[in-house]
Motif scaffolding. Structure first.
Motif, mmCIF file in Angstrom:
data_model
loop_
_atom_site.group_PDB
_atom_site.id
_atom_site.type_symbol
_atom_site.label_atom_id
_atom_site.label_comp_id
_atom_site.label_asym_id
_atom_site.label_seq_id
_atom_site.Cartn_x
_atom_site.Cartn_y
_atom_site.Cartn_z
ATOM 1 N N ARG A 28 0.831 -1.203 0.000
ATOM 2 C CA ARG A 28 0.000 0.000 0.000
ATOM 3 C C ARG A 28 0.865 1.252 0.000
ATOM 4 O O ARG A 28 0.572 2.214 -0.722
ATOM 5 C CB ARG A 28 -0.927 -0.003 1.214
ATOM 6 C CG ARG A 28 -1.714 1.290 1.315
ATOM 7 C CD ARG A 28 -2.755 1.248 2.389
ATOM 8 N NE ARG A 28 -3.288 2.576 2.645
ATOM 9 C CZ ARG A 28 -4.249 2.843 3.515
ATOM 10 N NH1 ARG A 28 -4.780 1.856 4.222
ATOM 11 N NH2 ARG A 28 -4.672 4.070 3.673
ATOM 12 N N GLU A 32 0.697 4.094 -2.834
ATOM 13 C CA GLU A 32 0.443 5.508 -2.555
ATOM 14 C C GLU A 32 1.534 6.388 -3.160
ATOM 15 O O GLU A 32 1.252 7.473 -3.695
ATOM 16 C CB GLU A 32 0.323 5.728 -1.052
ATOM 17 C CG GLU A 32 -0.932 5.097 -0.462
ATOM 18 C CD GLU A 32 -1.104 5.389 1.019
ATOM 19 O OE1 GLU A 32 -0.235 6.078 1.601
ATOM 20 O OE2 GLU A 32 -2.114 4.933 1.587
ATOM 21 N N GLU A 118 -7.586 7.381 2.468
ATOM 22 C CA GLU A 118 -8.481 6.268 2.770
ATOM 23 C C GLU A 118 -9.753 6.772 3.428
ATOM 24 O O GLU A 118 -9.725 7.582 4.353
ATOM 25 C CB GLU A 118 -7.807 5.248 3.690
ATOM 26 C CG GLU A 118 -8.719 4.059 4.000
ATOM 27 C CD GLU A 118 -8.099 3.034 4.916
ATOM 28 O OE1 GLU A 118 -8.823 2.100 5.343
ATOM 29 O OE2 GLU A 118 -6.894 3.154 5.232
ATOM 30 N N ARG A 122 -11.700 2.290 1.384
ATOM 31 C CA ARG A 122 -11.346 2.544 -0.006
ATOM 32 C C ARG A 122 -10.228 3.587 -0.041
ATOM 33 O O ARG A 122 -10.216 4.518 0.767
ATOM 34 C CB ARG A 122 -12.538 3.042 -0.824
ATOM 35 C CG ARG A 122 -13.742 2.097 -0.817
ATOM 36 C CD ARG A 122 -14.803 2.558 -1.803
ATOM 37 N NE ARG A 122 -14.378 2.326 -3.174
ATOM 38 C CZ ARG A 122 -14.730 1.274 -3.910
ATOM 39 N NH1 ARG A 122 -15.533 0.337 -3.406
ATOM 40 N NH2 ARG A 122 -14.303 1.142 -5.149
ATOM 41 N N LEU A 123 -9.311 3.422 -0.989
ATOM 42 C CA LEU A 123 -8.218 4.365 -1.176
ATOM 43 C C LEU A 123 -8.544 5.228 -2.381
ATOM 44 O O LEU A 123 -8.661 4.737 -3.505
ATOM 45 C CB LEU A 123 -6.900 3.616 -1.398
ATOM 46 C CG LEU A 123 -5.644 4.485 -1.461
ATOM 47 C CD1 LEU A 123 -5.368 5.129 -0.099
ATOM 48 C CD2 LEU A 123 -4.444 3.669 -1.930
ATOM 49 N N ALA A 133 -2.775 0.238 -9.204
ATOM 50 C CA ALA A 133 -3.028 -0.963 -8.402
ATOM 51 C C ALA A 133 -2.735 -2.220 -9.210
ATOM 52 O O ALA A 133 -2.342 -3.247 -8.654
ATOM 53 C CB ALA A 133 -4.468 -0.977 -7.898
ATOM 54 N N HIS A 433 -10.978 -0.482 -3.660
ATOM 55 C CA HIS A 433 -11.440 -1.195 -2.476
ATOM 56 C C HIS A 433 -10.269 -2.014 -1.943
ATOM 57 O O HIS A 433 -9.783 -2.939 -2.607
ATOM 58 C CB HIS A 433 -12.622 -2.103 -2.831
ATOM 59 C CG HIS A 433 -13.299 -2.718 -1.645
ATOM 60 N ND1 HIS A 433 -12.740 -3.754 -0.916
ATOM 61 C CD2 HIS A 433 -14.487 -2.436 -1.046
ATOM 62 C CE1 HIS A 433 -13.561 -4.090 0.064
ATOM 63 N NE2 HIS A 433 -14.630 -3.308 0.011
ATOM 64 N N LEU A 434 -9.792 -1.693 -0.748
ATOM 65 C CA LEU A 434 -8.555 -2.288 -0.255
ATOM 66 C C LEU A 434 -8.696 -3.784 0.026
ATOM 67 O O LEU A 434 -7.742 -4.546 -0.168
ATOM 68 C CB LEU A 434 -8.090 -1.539 0.992
ATOM 69 C CG LEU A 434 -7.620 -0.095 0.719
ATOM 70 C CD1 LEU A 434 -7.435 0.672 2.018
ATOM 71 C CD2 LEU A 434 -6.331 -0.095 -0.096
ATOM 72 N N GLU A 438 -6.436 -6.785 -1.898
ATOM 73 C CA GLU A 438 -5.713 -7.901 -1.282
ATOM 74 C C GLU A 438 -6.085 -9.219 -1.953
ATOM 75 O O GLU A 438 -5.215 -10.060 -2.231
ATOM 76 C CB GLU A 438 -6.007 -7.966 0.216
ATOM 77 C CG GLU A 438 -5.265 -9.093 0.921
ATOM 78 C CD GLU A 438 -5.464 -9.089 2.427
ATOM 79 O OE1 GLU A 438 -5.494 -10.185 3.010
ATOM 80 O OE2 GLU A 438 -5.599 -7.996 3.015
#
Length: 457
Positions: A28, A32, A118, A122-123, A133, A433-434, A438
């Motif tokens: 992450r 970022e 965040e 969600r980021l 991503a 959506h974090l 994943e």
């Protein structure tokens, strides 16, 4: 063929999720950092940022042990990296792009577009999903198998996808041998919804034109001549109106059409995901997913004419519109352009002069989503999400997928992605959506293990 299945590559599957979870904080942080680089590839923007994002991507790949080069073939920089796998193992090519769309008006964002933020799992940030991503999902799979990579890996990160990939064909021509692989993972699509993974098996093609309608050789007083002399804006609007029938179906003759997969998709879900206003009806006929995935569509995406604020009492002599047409996956873009051109010329009102310029075109894609690589991909999705993926179509166009299919006809092409129905890629408040991110990382790491365990000659 001698079955030399590498069963050892599958023994680590139960631990992969925990491995990826432990990697997530650094993944992450790296995502970022990439998102903070405003790598808008549109020429009107500072291209030094596109260079910087290419360098940052190259650094990430070098840190994972890949041999990396940055290539330019008349356009924005692309990054190519490679790392050998075990002898006899398949090679997987991983695609993503590091350029992004313009952010638009900052006032439309709830947080700064290039400062990842965040909210509620969600980021948010331009490129946080599309497609940085995607880059980090590839990095995640490499890190999850650090020092024991079960497959050979080639990573190709393009720098101009958002402006049409103009130099892609030259890159494929000059560097294609470096990109050859048994399987290609193109991480630029989406999943069906939160909690349900998907493989994209069809994509519509694209034809984009600019049509200019002219009725006068100069502007004239609307009071003196209105009622006898047509203005170009009204003629243009009438011409555009002929492109659809009363139900909203595209009215061009001869275009191909198809039927989408039979998935449960209600009008209520469409309204929620699209923001369709109460009282505004849907357009077209047939199942909703067919209208959006496999049937042609035609949209007016821009008009050049005097603005309301700067208009005068004048019959406008000339006006233009940009039309975006999506076509069935098996439609020839040249045939579709010819049909559109003929319709526009045949339906010009009042003898108005019509000029049509082809702005862009691209082929669609339809995968034969069967065979051992697809079987392992579906199993990898099930490993990550705990449920089988669905096959979906996407109504948008990704012409580079067809380019890869043509250049590497023997490779299994897996169109995947990190997006979900609320990602809002290309719009304000784009987000990732974090939790789903994943899962994407786990799935790709699992795919490596599963492909590495396939029988070898």
């Amino acid at each position: 063929m001698t079955d030399t299945t590498n069963t050892a590559a599958l023994t680590e599957l139960p631990e992969l999720r925990e491995t990826v979870r432990a990697l997530m904080p650094q993944l992450r942080a790296d995502l970022e950092n990439l998102t903070r680089i405003p790598s808008v590839s549109l020429p009107a923007f500072d291209q030094s940022h596109v260079d910087a994002s290419a360098e940052a991507t190259a650094d990430l790949l070098r840190a994972e042990g890949l041999d990396v080069e940055i290539v330019r073939e008349g356009g924005a920089p692309a990054v190519i990296g490679h790392l050998d796998g075990p002898k006899g193992a398949p090679t997987v090519m991983l695609y993503a792009h590091h350029d992004v769309q313009p952010p638009g008006d900052d006032a439309d964002w709830d947080s700064a577009p290039f400062e990842p933020t965040e909210r509620d799992g969600r980021l948010y940030g331009r490129g946080a999903a599309d497609d940085k991503a995607g880059i980090m999902a590839h990095i995640a799979a490499l890190r999850a198998h650090k020092g024991r990579l079960p497959v050979g890996v080639t990573v190709f990160v393009e720098g101009e996808e958002e402006i049409g990939s103009d130099s892609l064909m030259t890159i494929l021509e000059r560097h294609g041998d470096k990109l050859r692989a048994d399987a290609i993972v193109l991480a630029d699509s989406m999943n069906w919804d939160i909690g349900t993974p998907a493989l994209t098996t069809t994509l519509r093609g694209l034809v984009r034109v600019v049509v200019t309608v002219t009725t006068l050789d100069h502007g004239i007083h609307s009071g003196m001549f209105g009622g006898a002399v047509p203005d170009a804006i009204t003629a243009l609007v009438r011409l555009i109106a002929t492109l659809h029938d009363d139900e909203g179906n595209v009215a061009l003759a001869g275009l191909k059409s198809g039927e989408a997969a039979d998935l449960d998709f209600s009008e209520e879900r469409l309204r929620e995901e699209s923001g369709l206003l109460d009282g505004v009806s849907t357009i077209g006929s047939g199942p909703l997913l067919s209208r959006m995935w496999t049937k042609p569509s035609l949209t007016t995406i821009g008009i050049n004419a005097p603005s309301v604020e700067k208009s005068s009492n004048t019959l406008v002599p000339s006006a233009s519109a940009k039309l975006s047409m999506r076509i069935a996956a098996d439609e020839n873009p040249a045939d579709a352009f010819a049909a559109l051109e003929k319709h526009l010329r045949d339906n010009a009102p009042w003898g108005a002069k019509v000029e049509i310029t082809l702005d862009d075109q691209g082929s669609g894609f339809a995968a034969d989503a069967s065979g051992p690589v697809y079987d392992q991909a579906r199993a990898a999705f099930a490993d990550a999400w705990g449920k089988e993926p669905v096959d979906i179509g996407v109504g948008g166009s990704i012409p580079f997928v067809a380019a890869f299919a043509e250049r590497f006809p023997d490779a299994a092409i897996l169109v995947t992605g990190v997006e979900d129905p609320d990602t809002r890629a290309h719009g304000a408040n784009e987000s990732l959506h974090l939790g789903e991110f994943e899962n994407v990382c786990v799935a790709e790491a699992s795919l490596f293990a599963r492909l590495g365990a396939m029988p070898r000659d």
